[in-house]
Scaffold this motif. Structure first.
Motif, PDB file in Angstrom:
ATOM      1  N   VAL A  71     -73.085 -85.505  -8.774  1.00 45.61           N
ATOM      2  CA  VAL A  71     -72.972 -86.920  -9.128  1.00 45.61           C
ATOM      3  C   VAL A  71     -74.184 -87.684  -8.606  1.00 45.61           C
ATOM      4  CG1 VAL A  71     -71.633 -89.036  -8.858  1.00 45.61           C
ATOM      5  CG2 VAL A  71     -70.448 -86.850  -9.076  1.00 45.61           C
ATOM      6  N   VAL A  72     -74.801 -88.448  -9.487  1.00 44.32           N
ATOM      7  CA  VAL A  72     -75.859 -89.382  -9.081  1.00 44.32           C
ATOM      8  C   VAL A  72     -75.270 -90.786  -9.122  1.00 44.32           C
ATOM      9  CG1 VAL A  72     -78.091 -90.388  -9.695  1.00 44.32           C
ATOM     10  CG2 VAL A  72     -77.752 -87.906  -9.811  1.00 44.32           C
ATOM     11  N   ILE A  73     -75.379 -91.495  -8.011  1.00 47.62           N
ATOM     12  CA  ILE A  73     -74.697 -92.774  -7.829  1.00 47.62           C
ATOM     13  C   ILE A  73     -75.621 -93.942  -8.133  1.00 47.62           C
ATOM     14  CG2 ILE A  73     -73.448 -94.221  -6.175  1.00 47.62           C
ATOM     15  CD1 ILE A  73     -72.902 -91.624  -4.564  1.00 47.62           C
ATOM     16  N   ASN A  89     -66.295 -80.177  -3.291  1.00 45.10           N
ATOM     17  CA  ASN A  89     -67.200 -79.289  -4.010  1.00 45.10           C
ATOM     18  C   ASN A  89     -68.187 -80.054  -4.890  1.00 45.10           C
ATOM     19  OD1 ASN A  89     -66.071 -76.831  -2.983  1.00 45.10           O
ATOM     20  ND2 ASN A  89     -64.298 -77.241  -4.280  1.00 45.10           N
ATOM     21  N   THR A  90     -68.422 -81.303  -4.519  1.00 47.70           N
ATOM     22  CA  THR A  90     -69.381 -82.151  -5.228  1.00 47.70           C
ATOM     23  C   THR A  90     -70.598 -82.401  -4.359  1.00 47.70           C
ATOM     24  OG1 THR A  90     -67.757 -83.283  -6.617  1.00 47.70           O
ATOM     25  CG2 THR A  90     -69.762 -84.487  -6.114  1.00 47.70           C
ATOM     26  N   TRP A  91     -71.770 -82.260  -4.955  1.00 46.31           N
ATOM     27  CA  TRP A  91     -72.999 -82.740  -4.328  1.00 46.31           C
ATOM     28  C   TRP A  91     -73.283 -84.119  -4.903  1.00 46.31           C
ATOM     29  CZ3 TRP A  91     -76.832 -77.969  -4.459  1.00 46.31           C
ATOM     30  CH2 TRP A  91     -76.497 -77.095  -3.405  1.00 46.31           C
ATOM     31  N   ALA A  92     -73.228 -85.141  -4.065  1.00 53.24           N
ATOM     32  CA  ALA A  92     -73.481 -86.518  -4.489  1.00 53.24           C
ATOM     33  C   ALA A  92     -74.835 -86.979  -3.966  1.00 53.24           C
ATOM     34  CB  ALA A  92     -72.376 -87.435  -3.988  1.00 53.24           C
ATOM     35  N   TYR A  93     -75.531 -87.736  -4.798  1.00 58.84           N
ATOM     36  CA  TYR A  93     -76.871 -88.227  -4.462  1.00 58.84           C
ATOM     37  C   TYR A  93     -76.945 -89.720  -4.782  1.00 58.84           C
ATOM     38  CZ  TYR A  93     -77.907 -83.225  -4.737  1.00 58.84           C
ATOM     39  OH  TYR A  93     -77.897 -81.863  -4.566  1.00 58.84           O
TER      40      TYR A  93
END
Length: 314
Positions: free
Chosen positions: A140-142, A178-182
Motif C-alpha cells: 500500500v502506498v499512502i 502481511n502488508t508493506w505500507a509506504y
C-alpha cells in the motif's frame, strides 16, 4: 496466499497446530513477497478493459495491459472495504501480490480538491481500506503528495493533515501484518530532503515499511534513488522505499501532466535493499488530468493515445 501458508494461518487462528498451542510460531512472515508468487495483473484495469474491446491492439496488450500495475482507491471507489476486499481476495486466490494506492485525504493534493469530506470520514475510510486487506499480502502506498505538497495548505492545517496520515500509518502498522505500507514522500524535486524527512517522521513513518517516491511522476530511477538516499540519511536510516517506474523511461521534462516524450519504465520488480520494489503505481495510459497530450481528458481516464505515446517514447 500459498495454500500451505493459508492452512497454517487458519490453524493459527484456531490457536492449535498438531494439538499444541501456537504461541511464538511465526508462520505469517510479514513479507508479502514471500507469501506470493509475483505481482497481480489487474483484469479490471482500464487498459485491460480497452484491450477486451480492441483485441487488435496487440502492442498495447503486451506492453501495458498484461503488466502488473497498482489500483488506486478514493472517493470514487464506493464501499471501500468491499472494493478492497474484492481486489485483494482475487489477488490472493491467484497467489499474486496486489499493489494499492490510497488517495482520499480531505482536499487531496494541492489544487485538486475532493477526498473525504471530513477528518472523521477519512479515518473511517482508511480503516475500511485496512479491513478490506486484513491478513492478505499487499503493498500500500499512502496518499501521494500529501506530505510533499503540504505547503499548499495554510500552516494552521498542517498539524491536522499530518495527524490523519499518522492515523493511516498506525492502522496499517497494527491491523495488516502481511502488508508493506509506504508513506508517499513526493518526487526527486519535492523541496528539501531533510524537510521531507521531518514530515515523514512526524507522521510516524518508522512504524511502517518506509516511503514511496515518484508516484505518478516521471523522474528517472537514478534520480529517485539519489533522493531516497538523502531522505534516509536525514532519517538516520533503517527504512525502505519504493519507486514508481511506470512512466520514467525517458525521465522528466519538468511537467507532471501528460507531457509528450515520456516512456514506460521497467515493469514491477523486487529491488535490492533499501530499495524494496520498483512499481507501476500510476497505471500507464491513465490521464493526469485535462492537460498536455490530452487537454480534455479527465483524471484517471484511460487513453490509448497516452498509452501508445508511452510505448513509443514520443
Amino acid at each position: 496466499m500459498r495454500s500451505t501458508l493459508r492452512v497454517a494461518l487458519v490453524l493459527l487462528t484456531l490457536g492449535l497446530i498438531g494439538g499444541q498451542p501456537t504461541s511464538g510460531l511465526a508462520v505469517a512472515t510479514g513479507d508479502p513477497l514471500k507469501l506470493t508468487s509475483g505481482f497481480y495483473v489487474d483484469p479490471g484495469s482500464a487498459a485491460a478493459a480497452y484491450v477486451r474491446r480492441h483485441p487488435e491492439d496487440t502492442e498495447l496488450a503486451a506492453k501495458i495491459a498484461s503488466q502488473a500495475s497498482a489500483r488506486w482507491f478514493g472517493a470514487w471507489s464506493g464501499d471501500v472495504k468491499a472494493a478492497v476486499a474484492s481486489y485483494t481476495t482475487a489477488a490472493d486466490k491467484a497467489d499474486k501480490l496486489p499493489v494499492l494506492v490510497t488517495d482520499n485525504l480531505p482536499g487531496r493534493q494541492c489544487g485538486l480538491g475532493g477526498g473525504a469530506s471530513t477528518d472523521t470520514a477519512y479515518r473511517t475510510w482508511i480503516a475500511g481500506v485496512s479491513a478490506g486487506i486484513g491478513s492478505r499480502p499487499a503493498v500500500v502506498v499512502i496518499e501521494p503528495d500529501a506530505l510533499a505538497r503540504l505547503d499548499c495548505f495554510p500552516e494552521t492545517e498542517w498539524t491536522g493533515r499530518i495527524a490523519l496520515l499518522k492515523y493511516a500509518v498506525g492502522v496499517f502498522a497494527v491491523k495488516n501484518p502481511n502488508t508493506w505500507a509506504y508513506l508517499d514522500a513526493g518526487n526527486a524535486m519535492s523541496g528539501d530532503a531533510p524537510e521531507i524527512a521531518r514530515r515523514l517522521r512526524l507522521a510516524d513513518v518508522g512504524k511502517i515499511r518506509g516511503f514511496a517516491l515518484n508516484t505518478a511522476n516521471y523522474y528517472t530511477t537514478a534520480e529517485s534513488t539519489a533522493r531516497a538516499t538523502d531522505i534516509l540519511t536525514a532519517l538516520g536510516g533503517g527504512l525502505h522505499y519504493v519507486i514508481d517506474t511506470s512512466r520514467n523511461g525517458n525521465g522528466s521534462n519538468g511537467s507532471s501532466c501528460n507531457p509528450p516524450g515520456r516512456k514506460l519504465g521497467p515493469p514491477m520488480a523486487a529491488g535490492t535493499a533499501p530499495t524494496d520494489l520498483t512499481l507501476w503505481l500510476k497505471p500507464p495510459g491513465e490521464s493526469d488530468g485535462p492537460c498536455g497530450l490530452t487537454p480534455t481528458l479527465p483524471t484517471r481516464t484511460f487513453s490509448p493515445i497516452l498509452a501508445h505515446h508511452l510505448i513509443a517514447g514520443t
